[in-house]
Design a protein around this motif. Structure first.
Motif, PDB file in Angstrom:
ATOM      1  N   ASN A  23       0.825  -1.207   0.000  1.00 58.73           N
ATOM      2  CA  ASN A  23       0.000   0.000   0.000  1.00 58.73           C
ATOM      3  C   ASN A  23       0.861   1.259   0.000  1.00 58.73           C
ATOM      4  OD1 ASN A  23      -2.158  -1.711   0.082  1.00 58.73           O
ATOM      5  ND2 ASN A  23      -2.590  -1.416   2.267  1.00 58.73           N
ATOM      6  N   ALA A  24       1.939   1.226   0.783  1.00 63.50           N
ATOM      7  CA  ALA A  24       2.833   2.386   0.837  1.00 63.50           C
ATOM      8  C   ALA A  24       3.481   2.615  -0.525  1.00 63.50           C
ATOM      9  CB  ALA A  24       3.895   2.163   1.912  1.00 63.50           C
TER      10      ALA A  24
ATOM     11  N   ILE B  57      12.881   0.310 -11.430  1.00 66.55           N
ATOM     12  CA  ILE B  57      11.766   0.589 -10.509  1.00 66.55           C
ATOM     13  C   ILE B  57      12.113   0.060  -9.107  1.00 66.55           C
ATOM     14  CG2 ILE B  57       9.363  -0.003  -9.991  1.00 66.55           C
ATOM     15  CD1 ILE B  57       8.885  -0.063 -13.057  1.00 66.55           C
ATOM     16  N   ALA B  58      12.691  -1.145  -9.052  1.00 66.76           N
ATOM     17  CA  ALA B  58      13.054  -1.725  -7.753  1.00 66.76           C
ATOM     18  C   ALA B  58      14.075  -0.852  -7.028  1.00 66.76           C
ATOM     19  CB  ALA B  58      13.611  -3.137  -7.960  1.00 66.76           C
ATOM     20  N   LYS B  59      15.014  -0.325  -7.786  1.00 62.58           N
ATOM     21  CA  LYS B  59      16.033   0.547  -7.209  1.00 62.58           C
ATOM     22  C   LYS B  59      15.381   1.807  -6.614  1.00 62.58           C
ATOM     23  CE  LYS B  59      20.672   2.001  -8.600  1.00 62.58           C
ATOM     24  NZ  LYS B  59      20.551   3.169  -7.750  1.00 62.58           N
ATOM     25  N   GLU B  60      14.438   2.367  -7.367  1.00 60.31           N
ATOM     26  CA  GLU B  60      13.724   3.553  -6.870  1.00 60.31           C
ATOM     27  C   GLU B  60      12.942   3.234  -5.595  1.00 60.31           C
ATOM     28  OE1 GLU B  60      11.227   5.258  -9.910  1.00 60.31           O
ATOM     29  OE2 GLU B  60      12.930   5.544 -11.256  1.00 60.31           O
ATOM     30  N   MET B  61      12.302   2.061  -5.582  1.00 53.28           N
ATOM     31  CA  MET B  61      11.518   1.673  -4.406  1.00 53.28           C
ATOM     32  C   MET B  61      12.412   1.517  -3.186  1.00 53.28           C
ATOM     33  SD  MET B  61       8.555  -0.908  -5.783  1.00 53.28           S
ATOM     34  CE  MET B  61       9.648  -2.128  -6.461  1.00 53.28           C
ATOM     35  N   ASP B  63      15.349   2.994  -2.701  1.00 49.41           N
ATOM     36  CA  ASP B  63      15.862   4.299  -2.290  1.00 49.41           C
ATOM     37  C   ASP B  63      14.798   5.128  -1.562  1.00 49.41           C
ATOM     38  OD1 ASP B  63      18.436   3.923  -3.254  1.00 49.41           O
ATOM     39  OD2 ASP B  63      17.939   4.613  -5.265  1.00 49.41           O
ATOM     40  N   GLN B  64      13.549   5.000  -2.020  1.00 50.22           N
ATOM     41  CA  GLN B  64      12.495   5.849  -1.456  1.00 50.22           C
ATOM     42  C   GLN B  64      11.835   5.274  -0.219  1.00 50.22           C
ATOM     43  OE1 GLN B  64       9.597   7.565  -4.167  1.00 50.22           O
ATOM     44  NE2 GLN B  64      11.068   7.482  -5.829  1.00 50.22           N
ATOM     45  N   ASN B  68      16.936   1.902   4.225  1.00 52.59           N
ATOM     46  CA  ASN B  68      17.476   3.141   4.781  1.00 52.59           C
ATOM     47  C   ASN B  68      18.913   3.239   4.276  1.00 52.59           C
ATOM     48  OD1 ASN B  68      18.654   5.118   6.259  1.00 52.59           O
ATOM     49  ND2 ASN B  68      18.059   4.322   8.267  1.00 52.59           N
ATOM     50  N   VAL B  69      19.091   3.977   3.170  1.00 53.75           N
ATOM     51  CA  VAL B  69      20.384   3.937   2.479  1.00 53.75           C
ATOM     52  C   VAL B  69      21.533   4.551   3.273  1.00 53.75           C
ATOM     53  CG1 VAL B  69      19.507   3.690   0.128  1.00 53.75           C
ATOM     54  CG2 VAL B  69      19.706   5.967   1.138  1.00 53.75           C
ATOM     55  N   VAL B  70      21.220   5.209   4.383  1.00 56.06           N
ATOM     56  CA  VAL B  70      22.301   5.730   5.225  1.00 56.06           C
ATOM     57  C   VAL B  70      23.076   4.567   5.874  1.00 56.06           C
ATOM     58  CG1 VAL B  70      22.859   7.189   7.206  1.00 56.06           C
ATOM     59  CG2 VAL B  70      20.986   7.818   5.699  1.00 56.06           C
TER      60      VAL B  70
END
Lengths: 79, 79
Positions: A23-24, B57-61, B63-64, B68-70
């Protein structure tokens, strides 16, 4: 010896965390996402040279602590 | 298209959950366990036929939302 263990919910078991993630993702605009299942991934270092024995120990660890075998299934990869 | 995403803590980042798991395994008698790192494992179904676009798309998901890329790193496998 290094082991990788994947623990996931058995097929048919509801995954509310996965649904919330789906959903998110939808609300972020990733509307092509159809299904999301979340699982655990464990990397283990074990002092053991025999792959078969390492596999048996990993199985015991999953059964006793790492996985909830009522609702979860696991797979073990030795590297 | 099915995607598998592994999310784990970056090398050098403390993993208290992994340490707790290691201690619990030790107290159960699995004393050969040296190191435990816990991560997440996500299985995704995505309505997309082009593997390259699915990967993007998976990469964007990740990252967003998903990672937690930190403190975490991720890898994407397309099956």
């Amino acid at each position: 010896m290094k082991l990788k263990i994947h623990i996931r919910l058995k097929a048919g078991v509801l995954d509310p965390q996965g649904q919330a993630t789906r959903n998110a993702l939808h609300s972020l605009g990733f509307t092509t996402v159809e299904d999301v299942r979340l699982g655990k991934f464990i990397e283990l270092d074990i002092e053991e040279k025999d792959p078969q024995r390492a596999n048996r120990i990993a199985k015991e660890m999953c059964d006793q602590l790492l996985a909830n075998v009522v609702v979860e299934e696991y797979s073990i990869d030795i590297i």
